[in-house]
Each structure stands twice: as structure tokens, then as C-alpha cells.
Design a protein around this motif. Sequence first.
Motif, PDB file in Angstrom:
ATOM      1  N   GLY A 183       0.916  -1.164   0.058  1.00  0.00           N
ATOM      2  CA  GLY A 183       0.052  -0.005  -0.078  1.00  0.00           C
ATOM      3  C   GLY A 183       0.819   1.312  -0.009  1.00  0.00           C
ATOM      4  N   GLY A 235     -14.168   4.123  -5.920  1.00  0.00           N
ATOM      5  CA  GLY A 235     -15.074   2.924  -5.793  1.00  0.00           C
ATOM      6  C   GLY A 235     -16.428   3.384  -6.579  1.00  0.00           C
ATOM      7  N   LEU A 271      -2.155  -9.327  -2.488  1.00  0.00           N
ATOM      8  CA  LEU A 271      -3.062  -9.117  -3.631  1.00  0.00           C
ATOM      9  C   LEU A 271      -2.501  -9.223  -4.985  1.00  0.00           C
ATOM     10  CD1 LEU A 271      -5.338  -6.298  -2.123  1.00  0.00           C
ATOM     11  CD2 LEU A 271      -5.998  -8.823  -2.114  1.00  0.00           C
ATOM     12  N   ARG A 290      -6.487  -1.530  -3.430  1.00  0.00           N
ATOM     13  CA  ARG A 290      -7.794  -1.154  -2.730  1.00  0.00           C
ATOM     14  C   ARG A 290      -8.019   0.397  -3.228  1.00  0.00           C
ATOM     15  NH1 ARG A 290      -5.167  -3.826   1.232  1.00  0.00           N
ATOM     16  NH2 ARG A 290      -6.139  -5.784   1.755  1.00  0.00           N
ATOM     17  N   VAL A 291      -7.269   0.973  -3.808  1.00  0.00           N
ATOM     18  CA  VAL A 291      -7.382   2.292  -4.055  1.00  0.00           C
ATOM     19  C   VAL A 291      -7.214   2.975  -5.468  1.00  0.00           C
ATOM     20  CG1 VAL A 291      -6.590   3.410  -1.658  1.00  0.00           C
ATOM     21  CG2 VAL A 291      -4.799   2.809  -3.484  1.00  0.00           C
ATOM     22  N   GLY A 351      -2.505  -1.514   7.273  1.00  0.00           N
ATOM     23  CA  GLY A 351      -3.696  -0.830   7.689  1.00  0.00           C
ATOM     24  C   GLY A 351      -3.642  -0.325   8.867  1.00  0.00           C
TER      25      GLY A 351
END
Length: 410
Positions: free
Chosen positions: A157, A341, A180, A186-187, A243
Amino acid sequence: MSDPAQQTIVIVGAGQAGGETASELRKLGFPGRVLILGEEPQVPYKRPPLSKAFLAGTLPEESLYVMQRQNLEKARIEFEGNVRVTRIDRARKRLALADGREIAYDKLVLATGGRARPLPLPGADAPNVFPLRTIADVQQIRARCQPGRRAAVVGGGFIGLEVAAVLVKHGLQVTVLESLPRVLARVTVPEVSAFFERVHREAGVDLRTATQVRGFEGAPEATHVVLGDGSRVETDFVIYGIGLIPNTELAQEAGLPVDNGIMVDEHARTADPDILAAGDCTNHPSEFLGRRVRLESVQNAMEQARAAAATLAGKDAPYRAVPWFWSDQYQYKLQMVGLSGGYDRMLLRGDPAQGAFAAFYLRHGCLIAADTVNRPQDFMLAKKLVALRAPMDDRLGDDSVPLKNLLPAA
Ligand SMILES: Cc1cc2nc3c(=O)[nH]c(=O)nc-3n(C[C@H](O)[C@H](O)[C@H](O)COP(=O)(O)OP(=O)(O)OC[C@H]3O[C@@H](n4cnc5c(N)ncnc54)[C@H](O)[C@@H]3O)c2cc1C
């Protein structure tokens, strides 16, 4: 309503939100007592440089401070560090501290941020496995950063990638392990992930995606990272960035509503009229997104803190900003606005191979978010366009059409 000059506002948490709430209270003319209590020893400070220039050793600690100690004093902002608040007694409007003291408040601001999500893996408690959230974390990591040493970074990340960029430039052998299939999954979109994967590999980082970490071997210090396929990566130390857990326990134990963050309204008010909250620890309504959200960004911490200060000063300044964020890796600045998203179309502008491009995200034909790499002017315009949720067409993806031509007529 008591005389504001006689009031005490206590702020729990000396991060960006806590510091900004205090300084904004003074800017708005609040005449009473302002006291910041922080668990860390430092005056309120900014975290973004921790994984960038401060880790690289090119920025002194003082430049992280939101306000220098003498400026806090000048502004009559009291600060106590190394102090942990353990309980809020809402009925008596008192805070219990870990050292046994009690502190009374008239109004309370919870700016407690969050803590690094721990790695729930065997061997993760070894003394050379570090999170990166505080100045103290960086000091420990820096002590191990000699050129030629091996560093394993768990998590691809923002924090993991920024750390990898700094360490590899410093001459360390860096391995990034991301579970992943791509970094920043995720972003952002695969095109932006692919760009950053390429620049890290070109810089010499051994970047492994779709790679599970099973644990660490070696005692007392971890010497190997054990991967899901049973193979091992030799290392001198480990940094993880997987996270954040919001620090909501104080609020929860005091009976305030908490749901992935302390629940506040757009004025930063909790369910208790005398308690407000701001920053990474809150879950707030976003007019822009049309839903509640918890954000982890400087922009959110600063602007929500200003809304909290305004509420405390009896002013009406709701927090309604469009979220934005940045990350620095090597010579590249990634800037993001909106949240992508839920997009149904993405248009690229510019060429990732040239090192400067933008990804625009549309939903039902309207711009909801943008990620730009080394395109600061596009980012400034994107902020305006995203705030307007401007309707867009194919010209958005055509670099020969200036972006400013797409601004709707005023
Ligand atoms: C390494 C790193 C890099 C980042 N880079 C970026 C970036 O490039 N761009 C960006 O927008 N954002 C970035 N962020 C995120 C940004 O720094 C955070 O969103 C911001 O710091 C949130 O501020 P805050 O005041 O809400 O919380 P924090 O900064 O977490 O401060 C909360 C403080 O409260 C204290 N505290 C908690 N509980 C108690 C208690 N009970 N008693 C006393 N004190 C307590 C904590 O010790 C902490 O010092 C980064 C974060 C990190 C860690």
C-alpha cells in the motif's frame, strides 16, 4: 452557557487533527483554556514525512511539528505529552489518566487517530519487525538502515511503497511482499498499479505480488520471512504497513456510538453535546459521497478539525470537503481526489510510459474521482471538476484537448 473565557477545552490526541483544532480555536478567538493531551512525547506532529523525507533522514524532527513549543506557548495552548487518557466520565465531565490523575473538561475533542494494524503472524513480535506510525518507529527503523542490508516490507500500500522507495535509494536490498495480485489494489486501477510496480522494479526493488506471508523465523530477531508457498526470504529487518485500527475505545467505553470510527455529524459533534471528534478516528457523513465514511488523510484531519473548532467557537462551518490524498515515491507524486470506488468507466490521459498521466473515473457519465501522476495542473483542475461531479465525454481521455476546456461554463 458559561463564559467561554472560563471554559476548558481538552483535546485528546496530539496528531494533525488535535494540533489543528487547538490552533484554529485560537484563530477563531476562543479565549478559554486549551489543553492537548498526547500519548506520544512530541508536540502535535505531521505523519506523512515519516515514510518519506524523515525516514530518508533529510528532514529534522522539528519540521514535523504542527506548531513549535514556543508557538504553542505564545498561543496559550497547553500541551502534555506521555499522557494516556484511559476513561471518560461523561457524567462528571472528567478524564482519567493512566498515571492516576483526573482532568476536568467543559468540552472535549477526541482526536485519537489510529494505530498500525498488527501482523497476526508467528514471529511478528520479534524486535526487528516494525510498524511505521510514529516518530519512535522511524527512529528504530533508521538505526537499521545501513546500505547493503536487507529489508522486507510487508504490504504494497502507500506506506509500504513509500518505505521501499526510500530504502532502495539508500542502498538497501528491499523486498516488498503484497498478498493481492497488484499493489495499491484497494485504491486505484490496474494501470496506476502497473506504473508503480514498474518504477519500483526499475529502481531495484524485488516486488512480489500475490504473495502471502505466513510468518517469520529466527530468534531473537527474525532472519527469514516465510511465504505461503513455503519458500523463505532472508532479511535483516521487517517493516509492515497493512492498515490502521482507529482508536475508538475511549469513546466506545464512554457509551458513544462507534461504527468503524466515532460517529460524528458534519460539525464534528458526537452524540454527547460536550464531546466532539476529528481525524482518522471518526466516521462522518460526506455530502460529496452521499454516505458515511472514515478517512485516513491529512486533508480530512485538518478540515474536520477546523469544523470542530468552529463548532466549539459557536460558528457554523460544516465539514463538506471533497477527499484528496497524495503519495510520494521516487520522483513521482501521485495525487488523488474523490473516491474511485463504484466507477463504471475509466479514461486515461497521457502515457504512463512517459511518467506523467492521469486516470479519471466516471459514474453515469460524471467525474467522481481522479488519480494524477506528476500532473499537478491536471490535479488542480480535477479537484474542481470532481467537486462539480462534472459531466464528461471522450475528450477527457484526449491529451490534445486542454483539460481546462472541459470545465463547465460558469
Ligand atoms: C507513515 C505515514 C504516511 C502518511 N502519508 C500520508 C500522505 O502522504 N498524505 C496524507 O494525506 N496522509 C498521509 N498519512 C495519513 C495521515 O498522517 C493521517 O491521516 C493523520 O495523521 C491523521 O491525524 P489524526 O490527528 O487524526 O491522528 P494521528 O496522527 O494518529 O494522531 C492521534 C494521536 O492521538 C494519540 N492518542 C490516541 N489515543 C490516546 C489516548 N487515549 N490518550 C492520549 N493520546 C492518545 C496517539 O498517540 C496519536 O499521537 C500518513 C500516515 C502515516 C502513518
